[in-house]
Scaffold this active site. Structure first.
Site, mmCIF file in Angstrom:
data_model
loop_
_atom_site.group_PDB
_atom_site.id
_atom_site.type_symbol
_atom_site.label_atom_id
_atom_site.label_comp_id
_atom_site.label_asym_id
_atom_site.label_seq_id
_atom_site.Cartn_x
_atom_site.Cartn_y
_atom_site.Cartn_z
ATOM 1 N N GLU A 48 0.830 -1.086 0.106
ATOM 2 C CA GLU A 48 -0.048 0.085 0.011
ATOM 3 C C GLU A 48 0.831 1.271 0.145
ATOM 4 O O GLU A 48 1.817 1.387 0.791
ATOM 5 C CB GLU A 48 -0.804 0.124 1.388
ATOM 6 C CG GLU A 48 -1.729 1.071 1.588
ATOM 7 C CD GLU A 48 -2.482 1.734 0.443
ATOM 8 O OE1 GLU A 48 -2.585 3.112 0.127
ATOM 9 O OE2 GLU A 48 -3.212 1.036 -0.179
ATOM 10 N N HIS A 104 -25.325 -3.263 0.169
ATOM 11 C CA HIS A 104 -26.483 -3.411 -1.175
ATOM 12 C C HIS A 104 -27.043 -4.875 -1.026
ATOM 13 O O HIS A 104 -26.381 -5.845 -0.911
ATOM 14 C CB HIS A 104 -25.853 -2.945 -2.188
ATOM 15 C CG HIS A 104 -25.669 -1.345 -2.302
ATOM 16 N ND1 HIS A 104 -26.627 -0.339 -2.634
ATOM 17 C CD2 HIS A 104 -24.410 -0.993 -2.250
ATOM 18 C CE1 HIS A 104 -26.095 0.900 -2.545
ATOM 19 N NE2 HIS A 104 -24.555 0.678 -2.501
ATOM 20 N N ARG A 123 -15.119 7.208 -6.965
ATOM 21 C CA ARG A 123 -15.227 5.889 -7.457
ATOM 22 C C ARG A 123 -14.416 5.179 -8.722
ATOM 23 O O ARG A 123 -14.264 6.307 -9.649
ATOM 24 C CB ARG A 123 -16.852 5.693 -8.070
ATOM 25 C CG ARG A 123 -17.789 6.179 -6.787
ATOM 26 C CD ARG A 123 -19.288 6.125 -7.425
ATOM 27 N NE ARG A 123 -20.043 6.966 -6.574
ATOM 28 C CZ ARG A 123 -20.637 8.233 -6.939
ATOM 29 N NH1 ARG A 123 -20.150 8.896 -8.110
ATOM 30 N NH2 ARG A 123 -21.451 9.000 -5.971
ATOM 31 N N CYS A 125 -17.327 14.178 22.685
ATOM 32 C CA CYS A 125 -18.252 13.975 21.611
ATOM 33 C C CYS A 125 -18.620 12.357 21.529
ATOM 34 O O CYS A 125 -19.703 12.118 21.493
ATOM 35 C CB CYS A 125 -17.925 14.368 20.362
ATOM 36 S SG CYS A 125 -17.690 16.264 20.279
#
Length: 476
Positions: free
Chosen positions: A31, A49, A310, A401
């Site tokens: 990487e 999905h 994308r 938070c």
């Protein structure tokens, strides 16, 4: 000498490394950045999905449905935030009701379970905050939401526990093949491997051209911009809300996140690798379209805008398989939506392809397939008391938070793939993801990283190398 070298540390590369780590072989992930999950994997819609959208018979359809089944179990085993909340594709006109019928027929053929067409009344019973003029919807109960970067990190960490290797800060500059062995050069080092798998996302065509000399495909990135809204907006809808798809994609969605926020987006504009800035026009487009389906969103409660890329290719489908030009070189490319959902299934199939090409697969006698992350925020009082007794650092809140403790940050810094940046810690623990976006906890997180890794403060970047927070001293 490695058996398999994977180029690219996104969700597909990490999924494949995890699958390969189940076997007695040497696998390495290469990487270019200082962490995994730092590109498209960290900047997307975070949706699992159902699988009704891809055309029947495509790799997209196959891997989407298979991945949807696999991802739930992976998240349970590896302690990754995931919720199966279902999705609705809403029709805002009579014509769009016909589109819903087409999507259901396609989903039925793809093997998506329990799809159901809803009328106006049924839709508003499920989601009363939708546009009251909604004509109907397609319900897909198997859709879900996930933390995509946490899944990629979990897969990579578990692979490393099982003997795989991850080489960070290693940008591939050259790929040569000599006597049946690939020589992958990253500038200061050369990796030798019998097989190479290209999972480089928006740069996959560039990596492919290094091995094939002339890439068999091209990538034209598409940029999508998003709003992330405060938790007070997180319950405005309880399903993932899609608009009817067009040639530009699945439209602007509105969805809860696994962390309790609301995400709205994306648009679709021509993008460029490395350029993920947002624009006033892009965000205005997202806002105007999203309120067509969910009118009551309070964009005043936006806590962050971001954009992701994308990997759109010049082919209509995912590109998964062995190169026709260079034997032993495999592609996982053109992985746009539903790439996140499909990634585990693509990885499992890629292992089979590698075996067919001659990779010997001998399963390990012992494989670590579980992982536990302690999240103080989600513990009850007794669990909190117990963990503080075991480690007093869990009694120190660093991020107010998100209620993230010093103990969680230190644990992340000593896991198999430790972060080296403030955002790297954020992706593992959630500190800095709340309303103030790290305004209070950021400097403290930076101090803890420097202390635990034994590095000077000025060497701790915000995210990628070069994104310096401290550039020098003002006083001696």
């Amino acid at each position: 000498m490695y058996d398999v070298a994977i180029v690219g540390g996104g969700i597909c590369g990490c999924s494949l490394l995890y699958e390969l780590s189940k076997y007695n072989l040497k696998a390495v992930l290469i990487e270019k950045e200082n962490d995994v999950a730092i590109g498209t994997t960290k900047a997307n819609s975070a949706i699992v999905h159902a699988g009704y959208d891809p055309e029947n018979g495509t790799a997209m359809a196959k891997y989407n449905v298979e991945g949807n089944r696999m991802i739930k179990q992976l998240c349970e085993q590896l302690d990754v935030p995931y919720k199966q909340i279902g999705s609705l594709v809403v029709a805002l006109s009579e014509d769009q009701l016909e589109t819903l019928k087409v999507l259901k027929q396609r989903g039925d053929k793809n093997g998506v379970p329990d799809l159901k067409l809803l009328n106006h009344e049924e839709t508003l019973v499920l989601e009363p905050n939708l546009n009251p003029e909604v004509k109907g919807a397609l319900l897909a109960p198997t859709a879900g939401i996930i933390s995509p970067w946490e899944l990629a990190i979990a897969l990579a960490e578990t692979a490393v526990k099982n003997g795989a290797e991850v080489l960070l800060r290693s940008e591939v500059a050259e790929i040569q093949k000599e006597n049946g062995v690939f020589h992958v050069s990253t500038g200061d080092k050369t990796i030798q491997s019998r097989f190479v798998v290209n999972a480089a996302g928006v740069l996959a065509d560039k990596v492919s051209s290094l091995a094939e000399k002339v890439s068999s495909f091209t990538i034209s990135p598409s940029k999508g911009e998003y709003y992330l809204l405060d938790k007070n907006q997180g319950n405005i809808v309880s399903h993932v809300i899609f608009q009817c798809p067009t040639e530009l994609g699945k439209g602007v969605l509105v969805s809860p996140t696994v962390h309790g926020n609301l995400i709205v987006g994306p648009n679709a504009e021509k993008g460029e690798a490395g350029h993920t800035g947002t624009t006033a026009d892009g965000l205005d487009y997202v806002r105007k379209l999203s309120v067509l389906s969910v009118p009551g969103i309070s964009f005043r409660d936006s806590i962050r805008n971001f954009a992701g890329l994308r990997a759109n290719s010049n082919q209509d489908d995912f590109i998964v398989g062995e190169s026709k030009i260079q034997k032993g070189f495999f592609q996982i490319a053109g992985i746009k939506s539903p790439g996140l959902t499909a990634a585990p299934a693509i990885a499992a199939d890629m292992v089979r392809m590698l075996e067919d090409a001659g990779l010997e697969l001998n399963p390990k006698d012992y494989f670590v397939n579980t992982r536990k992350v302690y999240r103080f925020k989600h513990m009850d009082a007794a669990e909190r008391e117990q963990i503080i007794v075991q480690n007093p650092l869990y009694g120190r809140i660093v991020c107010r938070c998100e209620t993230v403790t010093e103990g969680e940050i230190v644990d992340a810094l000593h896991r198999p793939l430790p972060p080296v940046s403030v955002d790297g810690v954020k992706r593992r623990c959630g500190c800095g993801m709340g309303r103030c976006q790290g305004g209070f906890c950021g400097p403290r997180v930076q101090e803890i990283i420097a202390r635990e890794l034994g590095l000077p403060m000025e060497q701790i970047p915000l995210d990628r190398d070069g994104m310096n927070i401290i550039t020098g001293t003002t006083k001696q």
